[in-house]
Every structure is written in structure tokens, then in C-alpha cells.
Design an enzyme around this catalytic site. Structure first.
Site, PDB file in Angstrom:
ATOM      1  N   ASP A  81     -65.955 -38.430  55.974  1.00 24.89           N
ATOM      2  CA  ASP A  81     -65.073 -37.547  55.220  1.00 24.89           C
ATOM      3  C   ASP A  81     -65.107 -37.885  53.743  1.00 24.89           C
ATOM      4  OD1 ASP A  81     -63.130 -35.752  54.466  1.00 24.89           O
ATOM      5  OD2 ASP A  81     -61.458 -36.899  55.270  1.00 24.89           O
ATOM      6  N   ASP A 279     -66.129 -30.972  50.469  1.00 29.79           N
ATOM      7  CA  ASP A 279     -65.464 -31.833  51.440  1.00 29.79           C
ATOM      8  C   ASP A 279     -66.131 -31.768  52.805  1.00 29.79           C
ATOM      9  OD1 ASP A 279     -63.698 -33.336  52.916  1.00 29.79           O
ATOM     10  OD2 ASP A 279     -62.017 -31.945  52.741  1.00 29.79           O
TER      11      ASP A 279
END
Length: 497
Positions: A81, A279
Site C-alpha cells: 500500500d 495509491d
């Protein structure tokens, strides 16, 4: 989040790297499209490059790396992430693990001789979908593809409703403990910084090649770039700060074009330049409602009241249309995203079927671009698969180029030093123009027929004139964000461009 300690955290990240005994290596995780193996297969050390198997878990929402933790090592599968900054893992005794009969992706602290609690009840992270994890911070041995990091600080989720952990690789300000304590002194060296401090890589930077949706391989590369994984040249664009400090990988999206065999349209928004975060922890992409509606209209997507998202026939994955995303002003890079990267399964047990409207009896899929009503917006995996992206946390820059799908060649170039700029990347000129809002006009939707003509035989000739129904009356609203996780409490959403 107060500016005073946020600025200090930015300084802390740079200070942790200065003077580090960095080597000349890079660390690489390979991505493989297959279920996580029961035991991570060590591919071995090749010169100073390290590889580790990672799986593309589309329905679970992300890219997962097989790692080990503790002494003796316990196998883990963690989501990579770029939108958060902590490594955290669920404890095997957490309620979510007990309910499911045990967590394949959790750890048993008592089984590790090197496990040490560093701060009781300090780890606390929450996400906009309502999920959360709480517990202790601890240190232990962490292994990424044969490269072992000693005394890595991580969070232990002993109170969590998430059955797997994350490897967060963002800015120090995004660490959960900083948001929870409100103190810069709480920040610690997260994974990329620790890798520099232990001499595994030269700088706090990494590159991502997710490859296409159906690919069998790809890579996450710490400390370098792979020049064989993209087309053309890398363009270097600025990351935008929030109140003069850096919290997320926010860049300026300055254009979006829809093109198909029937024509091209420049799509516009009152939010241009659109602050968008790149992201990997977000499955879909989320744009302002006005431009999201234009995209839906172009590609033939319709809003489903039942699913609370834009959906479309699964057959439109074969559409010849593309969307072109432009960044950092008129001289900036452009990334093409084809429809086969934007049409995803709605469920794991077979597609639902449209019961009415122009798509009646066709299989329904979710569309990879949804709407959101506040900045910053998100470009997740549905965009990132089409781009090769380099994240440089020291110079606060992003390198970006069109991906070379399914490349079988490799040429890894490490960052030579902690302050070195992205190798083989050209800075985009006149980036100040990226903050100048363009004129807002109404698209002609000339591309719309070409998006559906090339794939769906039941196209409504009047589709370009309005939004058709699907499962009920279409309604535009803030979507339920069940397919993504975004950390709250860190203040990253407070200030726009």
C-alpha cells in the site's frame, strides 16, 4: 493534523536517511497472478537484487506480498500500500481470525524469539469503509524476498475486523501513530527508510510495475527502476505538499480524454487541476462527480442503485475505446488506459444480470472509475496497471511512463545515492501551468458510440443523450467505499491545491 509537527515529520524522514550506510542494491518483489502459496517460495538472491512472490488478489482488493516475520520465520501475506506508511499484521487470536477458524495471514507472537512489544495499545488505524485495527507496536525480524530487516517496527492488530495486514510504504507523516499521538517524536523509520538505514537500498524510493489485469508477473522494486518495464522516457513530475509538508503521493491530473473509433472528446471538470493520489492500496479509481459522469456516459457505464456504483456490461471489456490521463500541465506525461483494465467482476460467484434497460439480460461488471465528492481523489490499481510509476520520497517527485505490458526483459538501474533524482527521467517543464484551471466545456460525446459499437451488440443509439436505468432509477451520490481502504486521522485530506 497540526502544521508544527507535520513539518517536523518531513524533516525526520530526510534525517533518517542522511548518513545511512546504503549499499548499491535494490530489493524487488515479483508479482504473480496466482493464489498465495502455502509457503513463500524463495527465489534466491541474485547479485544485489531480491525477489519475492506476490499475488494479484483482484476480488480482495489489491496486490499481496509473501513475506516472513519473526524467529523462526512465520509466513505472511500482506497487501502492498503506497497510501499508508505502517507495516501491520493481525494477531492469530484476533476475533476476525477466531470467527474464520484461523487467519492464514496472521502471526502468533509467542512463536517468535525476537518479538518485542515497544508500546502497548498505541497502534490504531481506521479506514473509510469502517474497518479498523488496534493493538500494540512491536519490533521483529522482517524478511522481504531474502533481504532481512532487523528490528522492524510494526503494528499488531489484536482488535481488528480485517483478516490480513498491510505493508505501508508512504511518507512518515502517514504513520498511524503520528496521527494518533499528534507528535512528530512518535514517528519511526518505516520500511523504505529502514531498508536505507540497513544498507539494502540507497534512497527512499521504489518503482511499481503492476502489469495488466490478467498478467502472470510484475514487480515492486525498492531502490531502483527497471528501464525495460515501460515505453519511451520517464517523465518526472512534482508531488504536491499539504500545507508545505508531504503526506501522500498527490499529483496534478490536468487532462482526461476519451477516444474511440468514432471520435475523441476532451473531458472537463470544475476541479481541474484535479489533486489525485497514486495509491496501490485502492482497487478502483475515484474522480470528481462531474467528470466521472462524463466518463460513464462515454464508455456506456450506468449508475446502479443496488450496487451503489457505476456498472456496465462485462462485454465492454472488449471495447476499442481508451481513456488518456494527462498530468502536470500541457507538457506533462499522458497515460492511456484501455477498457480491458477498467471492467472488473462484481462478485466472486458469477456475474449478476441486468434485468431491465438497454443492457437487459447481459452480464454486469463494475467499472474501474467511480465518483467521489471531495479531494484528494484517487487513482488506484485500475489506473496504475497502465503506468510504470517511480515514487521518490526524498525529492518528492513521481516518475511516470506508459507500462510495457508483459515485458520479459529487465534492466535494473539503482538510485546511486540518497539525494539522487530518478534515473533516466526527464523533468516536465512549466509545471506551474498545472495549477491553472482550464475552461470548462461540455463534451460532444463523439467517442461514445465507438466505445459500445466495438463490443456490445445491443447498443442504444440514443445512449449519448442521457443516463439509462440499471436495476432502478440512477442516483448520483458519494459511493460506498467498500472496495478500498484509506487511512483517516492523518490529516491528508484537509488541504487541496
Amino acid at each position: 493534523m497540526k502544521v508544527s509537527f507535520a513539518l517536523a515529520v518531513g524533516s525526520l524522514a530526510a534525517g533518517l536517511v542522511e548518513g545511512a550506510n546504503a549499499g548499491n542494491g535494490v530489493v524487488q518483489w515479483d508479482i504473480q497472478k496466482k493464489p498465495p502459496p502455502p509457503e513463500a517460495k524463495r527465489l534466491g538472491k541474485r547479485a544485489s537484487t531480491y525477489e519475492e512472490a506476490v499475488s494479484n488478489e483482484e476480488m480482495r482488493g489489491g496486490y499481496f506480498a509473501s513475506c516472513t516475520l519473526g524467529t523462526p520465520p512465520q509466513d505472511l501475506t500482506l497487501q502492498l500500500d503506497t497510501g499508508s506508511s505502517d507495516i501491520w499484521v493481525p494477531e492469530s487470536t484476533a476475533q476476525v481470525c477466531r470467527k474464520s477458524g484461523g487467519c492464514t495471514f496472521g502471526i502468533t507472537p509467542s512463536d517468535s524469539d525476537t518479538f518485542r512489544i515497544t508500546g502497548p495499545d498505541l497502534f490504531d488505524i481506521s479506514y473509510l469503509d469502517g474497518s479498523s485495527a488496534k493493538g500494540d507496536y512491536f519490533t521483529d525480524v522482517f524478511d522481504i524476498g531474502g533481504a532481512t530487516v532487523q528490528n522492524m517496527t510494526m503494528g499488531l492488530g489484536n482488535q481488528t475486523d480485517i483478516g490480513y495486514g498491510l505493508v505501508g510504504v508512504g511518507y512518515a507523516l502517514n504513520e498511524a501513530i503520528v496521527g494518533d499521538t499528534g507528535s512528530a517524536s512518535s514517528a519511526y523509520p518505516n520500511l523504505p527508510v529502514t531498508m536505507v538505514n540497513e544498507g539494502l537500498i540507497n534512497t527512499v524510493a521504489y518503482s511499481i510495475w503492476l502489469n495488466d489485469l490478467d498478467a502472470s508477473s510484475g514487480s515492486i522494486l525498492f531502490g531502483g527502476i527497471d528501464t525495460k518495464k515501460y515505453h519511451g522516457d520517464l517523465a518526472r513530475i512534482d508531488v504536491y505538499p499539504t500545507q508545505r509538508f508531504y503526506t501522500s503521493f498527490k499529483v496534478a491530473l490536468t487532462s482526461l480524454e476519451a477516444s474511440s473509433p468514432s471520435g475523441s472528446d476532451a473531458l472537463t471538470s470544475t476541479s481541474f487541476p484535479i489533486p489525485t493520489v497514486l495509491d496501490t492500496g485502492t482497487t478502483l479509481s475515484y474522480l470528481p462527480t462531474d467528470i466521472a459522469m462524463q466518463v460513464w456516459k462515454e464508455v456506456g457505464a450506468i449508475y446502479s442503485r443496488d450496487f451503489q456504483m457505476a456498472i456496465l456490461p462485462c462485454s465492454l471489456a472488449a471495447s476499442k475505446g481508451i481513456l488518456t490521463f494527462g498530468f502536470a500541465g500541457p507538457s506533462g506525461p499522458k497515460i492511456n488506459v484501455s477498457m480491458d483494465e477498467l471492467v472488473l467482476d462484481l462478485t466472486t460467484d458469477g456475474p449478476p444480470v441486468f434485468t431491465s434497460g438497454k443492457y437487459k439480460n447481459q452480464d454486469a461488471c463494475k467499472f474501474g472509475i467511480q465518483n467521489f465528492t471531495q479531494a484528494p481523489y484517487l487513482l488506484g490499481d485500475t489506473f496504475l496497471r497502465s503506468a510504470y510509476v517511480v515514487y521518490d520520497l526524498i525529492n518528492n517527485q513521481i516518475g511516470i511512463a506508459p507500462t510495457d505490458f508483459n515485458s520479459t526483459e529487465s534492466n535494473i538501474v539503482p538510485f546511486p545515492s540518497a539525494s539522487a533524482e530518478i534515473p533516466s527521467a526527464t523533468p516536465v517543464p512549466n509545471q506551474a501551468q498545472a495549477t491553472i484551471p482550464p475552461a470548462v466545456t461540455s463534451p460532444a460525446y463523439s467517442a461514445s458510440p465507438g466505445f459500445t459499437d466495438s463490443a456490445a451488440g445491443s447498443r442504444n443509439k440514443n445512449a449519448a443523450s442521457g443516463m439509462p436505468e440499471a436495476f432502478g432509477v440512477p442516483q448520483l451520490c458519494i459511493l460506498g467505499l467498500s472496495t478500498m481502504m484509506i487511512m483517516v486521522g492523518s490529516g491528508v485530506f484537509l488541504v487541496l491545491f
